[in-house]
Design a protein around this motif. Sequence first.
Motif, PDB file in Angstrom:
ATOM      1  N   UNK A  85     -35.851  16.899 -47.288  1.00 36.66           N
ATOM      2  CA  UNK A  85     -35.604  16.344 -45.963  1.00 36.66           C
ATOM      3  C   UNK A  85     -34.348  15.484 -45.878  1.00 36.66           C
ATOM      4  N   UNK A  86     -33.699  15.212 -46.991  1.00 39.37           N
ATOM      5  CA  UNK A  86     -32.390  14.551 -46.922  1.00 39.37           C
ATOM      6  C   UNK A  86     -31.376  15.605 -46.477  1.00 39.37           C
ATOM      7  N   UNK A  87     -30.622  15.373 -45.405  1.00 40.00           N
ATOM      8  CA  UNK A  87     -29.653  16.372 -44.924  1.00 40.00           C
ATOM      9  C   UNK A  87     -28.651  16.763 -46.011  1.00 40.00           C
ATOM     10  N   UNK A  88     -28.247  18.011 -45.986  1.00 36.54           N
ATOM     11  CA  UNK A  88     -27.340  18.521 -47.009  1.00 36.54           C
ATOM     12  C   UNK A  88     -26.041  17.725 -47.068  1.00 36.54           C
ATOM     13  N   UNK A  89     -25.519  17.324 -45.881  1.00 38.31           N
ATOM     14  CA  UNK A  89     -24.244  16.600 -45.869  1.00 38.31           C
ATOM     15  C   UNK A  89     -24.375  15.189 -46.432  1.00 38.31           C
ATOM     16  N   UNK A  90     -25.619  14.702 -46.577  1.00 41.74           N
ATOM     17  CA  UNK A  90     -25.836  13.356 -47.114  1.00 41.74           C
ATOM     18  C   UNK A  90     -26.142  13.378 -48.612  1.00 41.74           C
ATOM     19  N   UNK A  91     -26.308  14.550 -49.188  1.00 43.03           N
ATOM     20  CA  UNK A  91     -26.639  14.643 -50.603  1.00 43.03           C
ATOM     21  C   UNK A  91     -25.376  14.504 -51.456  1.00 43.03           C
TER      22      UNK A  91
ATOM     23  N   UNK B 107     -30.611  10.243 -54.848  1.00 46.79           N
ATOM     24  CA  UNK B 107     -31.265   9.197 -55.636  1.00 46.79           C
ATOM     25  C   UNK B 107     -31.963   8.195 -54.717  1.00 46.79           C
ATOM     26  N   UNK B 108     -33.045   7.593 -55.197  1.00 45.85           N
ATOM     27  CA  UNK B 108     -33.689   6.535 -54.415  1.00 45.85           C
ATOM     28  C   UNK B 108     -32.841   5.264 -54.428  1.00 45.85           C
ATOM     29  N   UNK B 109     -33.022   4.402 -53.420  1.00 48.73           N
ATOM     30  CA  UNK B 109     -33.974   4.528 -52.310  1.00 48.73           C
ATOM     31  C   UNK B 109     -33.420   5.396 -51.177  1.00 48.73           C
TER      32      UNK B 109
ATOM     33  N   UNK C  59     -34.529  11.210 -40.840  1.00 49.99           N
ATOM     34  CA  UNK C  59     -33.770  10.577 -41.919  1.00 49.99           C
ATOM     35  C   UNK C  59     -32.918   9.432 -41.377  1.00 49.99           C
ATOM     36  N   UNK C  60     -33.038   8.250 -42.003  1.00 47.13           N
ATOM     37  CA  UNK C  60     -32.236   7.091 -41.606  1.00 47.13           C
ATOM     38  C   UNK C  60     -30.988   6.966 -42.477  1.00 47.13           C
ATOM     39  N   UNK C  61     -31.167   7.024 -43.807  1.00 42.40           N
ATOM     40  CA  UNK C  61     -30.018   6.919 -44.687  1.00 42.40           C
ATOM     41  C   UNK C  61     -30.403   6.442 -46.072  1.00 42.40           C
ATOM     42  N   UNK C  62     -29.394   6.254 -46.929  1.00 48.36           N
ATOM     43  CA  UNK C  62     -29.616   5.765 -48.284  1.00 48.36           C
ATOM     44  C   UNK C  62     -29.271   4.285 -48.358  1.00 48.36           C
ATOM     45  N   UNK C  63     -29.121   3.774 -49.577  1.00 47.95           N
ATOM     46  CA  UNK C  63     -28.873   2.337 -49.723  1.00 47.95           C
ATOM     47  C   UNK C  63     -27.528   1.930 -49.138  1.00 47.95           C
ATOM     48  N   UNK C  64     -26.499   2.759 -49.341  1.00 50.85           N
ATOM     49  CA  UNK C  64     -25.164   2.393 -48.868  1.00 50.85           C
ATOM     50  C   UNK C  64     -25.133   2.234 -47.354  1.00 50.85           C
ATOM     51  N   UNK C  65     -25.733   3.191 -46.632  1.00 51.30           N
ATOM     52  CA  UNK C  65     -25.742   3.091 -45.166  1.00 51.30           C
ATOM     53  C   UNK C  65     -26.633   1.941 -44.706  1.00 51.30           C
ATOM     54  N   UNK C  66     -27.714   1.698 -45.450  1.00 52.25           N
ATOM     55  CA  UNK C  66     -28.575   0.553 -45.132  1.00 52.25           C
ATOM     56  C   UNK C  66     -27.806  -0.756 -45.308  1.00 52.25           C
TER      57      UNK C  66
END
Length: 251
Positions: A52-58, A65-67, A75-82
């Motif tokens: 469920x993580x969008x391909x462009x965000x992988x 990687x978590x979180x 999908x909201x985002x990973x740690x960097x976008x948070x």
Amino acid sequence: MVIKVFLASSSGSTAIKKKQQDVVGFLEALKVDYTQLDIACNEENRMWMRQNVPEEKKPTNGIPLPPQIFNEENYCGDYDTFFDAKEDNSVYAFLGLPPPPGSKEAEQADKVHIVENGNHAEETNAEGNLVDSIEVPVEERNGHAHGEEELQQAADDEEAEGGEEEEVTEGETADAEETAGDEAPAEEEDVETVEETEDIQARVEEEEGQEEEALQSEEEEELRQLEDEEEAEVQEDEEEDLEETQEEEAE
């Protein structure tokens, strides 16, 4: 709406653990309702997160990687976008949640709304009509009875000020000469202060670069560990299938 935070409870990476603690601690401080989903002990959670993580965000290797943070299925985002959202006071918008009244994010949203719609605060009277605050001249309030006296007084004041201005001009010239003599040392101090500030900024940037390199190395190590685990699992599955095939052939 429930926020889902996908974590790895048994991660060997210090950087990942720190990021996970940062996300969870901040959500708890905001009193946001969220659920932790462990990908280390639950294969379904790990597969769901990766799918469920969008391909462009992988990342380039395709393994996020978590979180990783979701709002229900979104999908909201990973740690960097948070982290970027936290720095911009826009965490609620990042999570897809309405900001609570009185929060900084709510105040910023109100300001943006006012700018976009051209609204502004105006005073209204009891009937709801706009009231323009216009100052009424003193003469209109008190009449023109003393108009001529005031004009004469103003003329006298201007003559007196003319004499004072000549004296002030001479004094200002002397002060300007003294000030010019003091400006040179002040400029030298300013130059030294700027140089010290630039040195401090350079050291800070160097330290930040070293920290980023360390975090990147730890993330790469974590990726390698995850890939090794997946390869081991695939190999075990292949060995089990081979054993089953051999047993069937023996029968």
